[in-house]
Design an enzyme around this catalytic site. Structure first.
Site, PDB file in Angstrom:
ATOM      1  N   CYS A   1       0.831  -1.211   0.000  1.00 18.07           N
ATOM      2  CA  CYS A   1       0.000   0.000   0.000  1.00 18.07           C
ATOM      3  C   CYS A   1       0.861   1.255   0.000  1.00 18.07           C
ATOM      4  O   CYS A   1       0.979   1.969   1.003  1.00 18.07           O
ATOM      5  CB  CYS A   1      -0.943  -0.004   1.206  1.00 18.07           C
ATOM      6  SG  CYS A   1      -2.215  -1.267   1.145  1.00 18.07           S
ATOM      7  N   ASP A   2       1.472   1.521  -1.138  1.00 19.33           N
ATOM      8  CA  ASP A   2       2.279   2.725  -1.337  1.00 19.33           C
ATOM      9  C   ASP A   2       1.397   3.774  -1.990  1.00 19.33           C
ATOM     10  O   ASP A   2       0.947   3.615  -3.126  1.00 19.33           O
ATOM     11  CB  ASP A   2       3.478   2.385  -2.220  1.00 19.33           C
ATOM     12  CG  ASP A   2       4.383   3.568  -2.491  1.00 19.33           C
ATOM     13  OD1 ASP A   2       4.027   4.714  -2.139  1.00 19.33           O
ATOM     14  OD2 ASP A   2       5.461   3.350  -3.069  1.00 19.33           O
TER      15      ASP A   2
END
Length: 432
Positions: free
Chosen positions: A378-379
């Site tokens: 989850c960047d």
């Protein structure tokens, strides 16, 4: 809300486009979630390299576009009255919006949150929206998804609370990773959700429930602690468990859960009955399910053993019991469970909530989540998260949240128990 976490603004974020899904029927697995708490997870990041006000607007915009792919999350639970004191429920994909909260905590550092001297600090629960008194049943009048973005002294926390009636762990992270993809600049998402509810028989799709005001199932005041296991330690546990049983069937997670379960036992003379409950995912077991299925898809199983048997059986013996429990759960049983009519009891407001453990038994250990979730993918555009934590609704005695560690190949366990039990577990885990 803790005094050092202050809300700056709160608004509703709606999708940007109309969608073809107008209503989502609920199957028995979804309905059962009325009796559980919302899913609450937060990701902790180091400071992004841009101004925070622009970050907030960027996250709102990307959330809006993400909701286009997940229309139920921008909708509301609705009840259809049947005139006999009963109701049935579905999701109206009306695009009323998800809640978005902007908060600040300038006196709190990342290290205070992820490296506390003992237990998970209480301030973590202030990073979540609607963290006290919120129940899945209240989704009738509240957004099904609430997001809170909190600015720390040297970092940022993105927290999400989602109604469990419309989402389980794999679906939650499917949505979270898709949102992060759009935040990074993607015009689409890598995996489109599947909303088909045909697994449930037609007459099960609308299941009558008592029309009640409130579900009183709620969290405890017990502390929580994170136990970290490196890739090397996990390999050691798996090797030992398989060696003791002269097999290669025991998985890393099974060995770890056996290790954790045994840590609650005081001695070989402990005759207390101890129960381990697991949630087996259905997506990979049922041919009618897609990996992208969006909703609830899990099957609960449990195993009970005395403390003395856990002690005497060794790591391998306990791990093999867990392995056999999972292996003996047939796909047919899971399919029947998905189609079984349910009538969960939702407590009336004012009813006393009493939890009684059977004489001679300990609080059960309930394992939730999995290290397979893509937490650290989850960047949102400024780097990957450095830690994950759960919200206040996961402060339930015996609840264990399993998730991947930030270091590749490692695992973290969030454990909620009485302080003395946590100390007993820590002493065992650090010496074995």
């Amino acid at each position: 809300m803790a005094e050092n976490v202050k809300v700056v603004s709160s608004s509703l974020v709606c999708g940007t486009a109309s969608n073809s899904l107008s209503r989502l029927e609920l199957n028995p697995w979804d309905i059962r979630a009325f009796q559980t708490v919302p899913i609450q997870r937060c990701l902790i990041f180091h400071n992004p390299n841009f101004e925070f006000e622009s970050l907030i607007q960027h996250l709102k915009n990307s959330l809006s576009r993400a909701l286009d792919f997940f229309p139920p999350l921008a909708g509301r639970l609705v009840a259809t009255q049947h005139g006999d004191g009963m109701a049935s429920f579905s999701v109206d994909c009306n695009n009323d919006g998800a809640e978005f909260i902007h908060a600040i905590a300038p006196s709190i550092s990342v290290s205070e949150v992820i490296d506390p001297p003992s237990f998970i600090p209480e301030v973590v629960y202030s990073f979540f929206p609607a963290n006290a008194g919120f129940t899945n049943f209240e989704g009738i009048s509240k957004p099904l998804v609430s997001v809170q973005v909190t600015e720390l002294a040297d970092g940022v926390v993105i927290a999400c609370s989602a109604n469990h009636v419309v989402i389980d762990g794999p679906s939650f992270w499917h949505f979270f990773t898709s949102w992060s993809e759009i935040s990074r600049g993607s015009e689409s998402i890598s995996k489109s959700p599947v909303f088909d509810r045909s697994i449930a028989a037609e007459d099960n799709r609308r299941i009558h429930l008592p029309t009640l005001e409130k579900n009183l199932i709620g969290p405890s005041q017990l502390p929580r602690k994170v136990f970290h296991f490196s890739k090397e330690k996990l390999g050691e546990l798996k090797g030992k468990a398989n060696s003791e049983m002269e097999t290669d069937k025991i998985s890393t997670l099974q060995a770890l859960l056996a290790h954790l379960w045994r840590s609650t036992v005081g001695s070989s003379e402990d005759s207390t009955t101890r129960t381990l409950a697991l949630l087996i995912g259905a997506r990979s077991r049922l041919s009618s399910f897609s990996d992208a299925y969006f909703g609830n898809a899990f099957f609960p199983v449990a195993l009970a053993m005395s403390g003395s048997d856990l002690w005497k059986g060794g790591l391998g013996g306990t791990a093999m019991k867990i392995n056999q429990l999972i292996a003996q759960t047939s796909n047919e049983a899971i399919s029947r469970n998905a189609e079984k009519k349910v009538e969960p009891r939702i407590r009336r407001e004012g009813e006393e909530k009493v939890v009684i453990h059977a004489m001679g038994s300990a609080p059960p250990i309930v394992i939730t989540s999995t290290p397979r979730h893509n937490v650290y993918d989850c960047d949102f555009g400024w780097g990957k998260p450095i830690a994950m934590r759960s919200g206040y609704t996961y402060k339930v005695e015996g609840l264990v949240v399993v998730f991947p560690a930030a270091d590749p190949g490692g695992m973290d366990l969030e454990v909620c128990f009485a302080e003395q039990t946590l100390q007993t577990m820590e002493d065992y885990l650090t010496s074995h």
